[in-house]
Design a protein around this motif. Structure first.
Motif, PDB file in Angstrom:
ATOM      1  N   VAL A 276       0.902  -0.989  -0.055  1.00  0.00           N
ATOM      2  CA  VAL A 276      -0.133   0.080  -0.171  1.00  0.00           C
ATOM      3  C   VAL A 276       0.922   1.243  -0.140  1.00  0.00           C
ATOM      4  O   VAL A 276       0.764   2.125  -0.604  1.00  0.00           O
ATOM      5  CB  VAL A 276      -0.798   0.009   1.132  1.00  0.00           C
ATOM      6  CG1 VAL A 276      -1.746   1.401   1.245  1.00  0.00           C
ATOM      7  CG2 VAL A 276      -1.840  -1.045   1.127  1.00  0.00           C
ATOM      8  N   ALA A 277       1.859   1.366   0.850  1.00  0.00           N
ATOM      9  CA  ALA A 277       2.785   2.463   0.761  1.00  0.00           C
ATOM     10  C   ALA A 277       3.534   2.473  -0.429  1.00  0.00           C
ATOM     11  O   ALA A 277       3.702   3.855  -1.010  1.00  0.00           O
ATOM     12  CB  ALA A 277       3.920   2.369   1.885  1.00  0.00           C
ATOM     13  N   MET A 278       3.969   1.520  -1.236  1.00  0.00           N
ATOM     14  CA  MET A 278       4.547   1.647  -2.727  1.00  0.00           C
ATOM     15  C   MET A 278       3.392   2.423  -3.512  1.00  0.00           C
ATOM     16  O   MET A 278       3.869   3.456  -4.115  1.00  0.00           O
ATOM     17  CB  MET A 278       4.675   0.469  -2.877  1.00  0.00           C
ATOM     18  CG  MET A 278       6.085  -0.206  -2.238  1.00  0.00           C
ATOM     19  SD  MET A 278       6.510  -1.720  -3.052  1.00  0.00           S
ATOM     20  CE  MET A 278       7.941  -2.496  -2.035  1.00  0.00           C
ATOM     21  N   LEU A 279       2.495   1.861  -3.758  1.00  0.00           N
ATOM     22  CA  LEU A 279       1.335   2.406  -4.432  1.00  0.00           C
ATOM     23  C   LEU A 279       1.144   3.746  -4.042  1.00  0.00           C
ATOM     24  O   LEU A 279       1.025   4.674  -5.175  1.00  0.00           O
ATOM     25  CB  LEU A 279       0.079   1.747  -4.600  1.00  0.00           C
ATOM     26  CG  LEU A 279       0.058   0.111  -5.001  1.00  0.00           C
ATOM     27  CD1 LEU A 279      -1.318  -0.463  -4.820  1.00  0.00           C
ATOM     28  CD2 LEU A 279       0.573   0.158  -6.481  1.00  0.00           C
ATOM     29  N   CYS A 280       0.762   4.275  -2.958  1.00  0.00           N
ATOM     30  CA  CYS A 280       0.523   5.588  -2.476  1.00  0.00           C
ATOM     31  C   CYS A 280       1.605   6.374  -2.805  1.00  0.00           C
ATOM     32  O   CYS A 280       1.311   7.667  -3.073  1.00  0.00           O
ATOM     33  CB  CYS A 280       0.004   5.596  -0.781  1.00  0.00           C
ATOM     34  SG  CYS A 280      -1.539   4.774  -0.569  1.00  0.00           S
ATOM     35  N   GLY A 281       2.864   6.158  -2.435  1.00  0.00           N
ATOM     36  CA  GLY A 281       3.856   6.877  -2.611  1.00  0.00           C
ATOM     37  C   GLY A 281       4.134   7.295  -4.243  1.00  0.00           C
ATOM     38  O   GLY A 281       4.380   8.597  -4.583  1.00  0.00           O
ATOM     39  N   MET A 282       3.984   6.259  -4.810  1.00  0.00           N
ATOM     40  CA  MET A 282       4.137   6.452  -6.460  1.00  0.00           C
ATOM     41  C   MET A 282       2.937   7.476  -6.933  1.00  0.00           C
ATOM     42  O   MET A 282       2.965   8.101  -7.704  1.00  0.00           O
ATOM     43  CB  MET A 282       4.275   5.281  -7.393  1.00  0.00           C
ATOM     44  CG  MET A 282       5.492   4.472  -6.952  1.00  0.00           C
ATOM     45  SD  MET A 282       5.709   3.212  -8.131  1.00  0.00           S
ATOM     46  CE  MET A 282       4.502   2.074  -7.372  1.00  0.00           C
ATOM     47  N   LEU A 283       1.808   6.964  -6.482  1.00  0.00           N
ATOM     48  CA  LEU A 283       0.526   8.054  -6.539  1.00  0.00           C
ATOM     49  C   LEU A 283       0.906   9.300  -6.077  1.00  0.00           C
ATOM     50  O   LEU A 283       0.447  10.406  -6.970  1.00  0.00           O
ATOM     51  CB  LEU A 283      -0.808   7.280  -5.801  1.00  0.00           C
ATOM     52  CG  LEU A 283      -2.058   8.247  -5.861  1.00  0.00           C
ATOM     53  CD1 LEU A 283      -2.365   8.052  -7.620  1.00  0.00           C
ATOM     54  CD2 LEU A 283      -3.071   7.536  -5.176  1.00  0.00           C
ATOM     55  N   GLY A 284       1.190   9.672  -5.314  1.00  0.00           N
ATOM     56  CA  GLY A 284       1.617  11.104  -4.792  1.00  0.00           C
ATOM     57  C   GLY A 284       2.807  11.635  -5.775  1.00  0.00           C
ATOM     58  O   GLY A 284       2.611  13.039  -6.282  1.00  0.00           O
TER      59      GLY A 284
END
Length: 376
Positions: A276-284
């Motif tokens: 989840v952190a990887m996805l949200c970081g790349m989303l940001g």
């Protein structure tokens, strides 16, 4: 009516000192100046006459020791005018004060000695903590193997409860934090890369950093502060209330009942939160790229697919179970170290957070150097 204490020279012998009256705490203030005045006039051959001594307590006995000296007073205790009780009292007080006088002042310690001594104590304390952690890891792994061979002893209800607390409840804070950090990394990268006309590589920067390092590291640090402290506080409170002793009395294994469900829950939750952190970081990072760099979402995904190989994702996900195990074990170990007071619970909770974050960062740095040398 009490007799006033006095110190006088015997009329029959100038070398004899006559002590009379009540030598008690009530007359301590009046006796002090008399003792100070009479003491310089005494020599080694001076004798003392206690025939007119009335009341005597420990305060008066201590003044007699100061007047005559401990050794001389002990030698004068053969006086027939003293009762057995007074001889015992004077002997006890004189012996105690003589031993106190014989205690030498502690030698002054140099600054360098104290400094290096403190360093030695810290190093020894760290060594004991490392040995204790390794022993607890071995105990956890041994209990884990026993449980895996007997599925009927799995505590699924406890596992589900800890999964909700550790994983599901942590999703919002993990997602928000990594989204913001991803946006900051993309903004800073774009600011620097724009000087070289290479803003397009901001996509690679965000993806590379979050897939390999930031995703798993930020998640592990948050879990160390949020979950390791919770493990320590929960187990520590049980230790303080003697609930763990009650568990052992019932014939149950605290490792199996308290530690393994938390370790299993952490091993499951941390990799999922890392994803989840990887996805949200790349989303940001993607939001910043779309709003400030004119990179469309489709272009962002295309560059992500073309330039970022799968091994970066596998490296980041591979660290997650290791961090999860270390955080859970440290949190549980510090909980078992609680001694029984509320202050001890607070101290061990703080220690669990500090140790977990320290171990996570050290292991991540070692893994990064190893993987870099291996070309992974």
């Amino acid at each position: 009516m009490t007799n006033s204490p006095y110190i006088a020279t015997s009329s029959a012998d100038a070398a004899a000192l006559k002590v009379g009256g009540d030598w008690t705490l009530a007359h301590y203030g009046a006796l002090l100046p008399q003792v100070a005045e009479a003491r310089p006039a005494l020599d080694e051959n001076s004798r003392a006459d206690f025939s007119e001594l009335n009341a005597l307590d420990t305060a008066g006995a201590s003044l007699l020791v100061e007047l005559l000296g401990a050794q001389r007073l002990i030698a004068l205790l053969s006086d027939d005018s003293l009762s057995d009780e007074r001889r015992a009292l004077l002997h006890t007080v004189a012996t105690a004060m003589q031993q106190q006088q014989l205690v030498s002042e502690p030698p002054s310690r140099s600054t360098y000695r104290e400094f290096f001594g403190h360093i030695g104590e810290v190093v020894e304390g760290i060594w004991h903590k490392v040995v204790g952690l390794l022993g607890f890891v071995g105990l956890t792994l041994g209990t884990l193997l026993l449980i895996l061979l007997n599925p009927r002893r799995w505590r699924l209800t406890s596992l589900a409860s800890h999964l909700e607390q550790i994983g599901l409840n942590a999703v919002p804070i993990i997602a928000l934090l990594t989204f913001l950090v991803g946006a900051v990394v993309a903004f800073l990268g774009a600011t620097i890369l724009s000087d070289f006309g290479a803003t397009i590589y901001t996509v690679d920067l965000v993806a590379f950093s979050f897939l390999r390092e930031f995703g798993v590291l930020l998640t592990a640090i948050l879990m160390a502060g949020r979950t390791a402290s919770a493990f320590t506080a929960q187990i520590g409170s049980m230790k303080a209330n003697e609930e763990i002793d009650a568990i052992r009395t019932l014939g149950l294994n605290p490792m199996e009942l308290l530690v393994l469900p938390r370790v299993f829950a952490m091993l499951i939750a941390l990799p999922l939160l890392t994803f989840v952190a990887m996805l949200c970081g790349m989303l940001g990072g993607a939001v910043v790229c779309v709003l400030t760099l004119d990179i469309s979402p489709s272009m962002f995904l295309y560059l992500l697919q073309e330039n970022i190989p799968l091994n970066h994702f596998l490296v980041g996900m591979g660290k997650a179970p290791i961090f999860a195990f270390l955080i859970a074990v440290i949190g549980c170990l510090e909980g078992f170290k609680v001694t029984g007071s509320a202050q001890s619970v607070g101290e061990r909770t703080t220690s669990a957070v500090v140790q977990s974050i320290f171990v996570v960062i050290v292991v991540d740095a070692v893994a990064a150097l190893f993987l870099m040398e291996m070309g992974w």
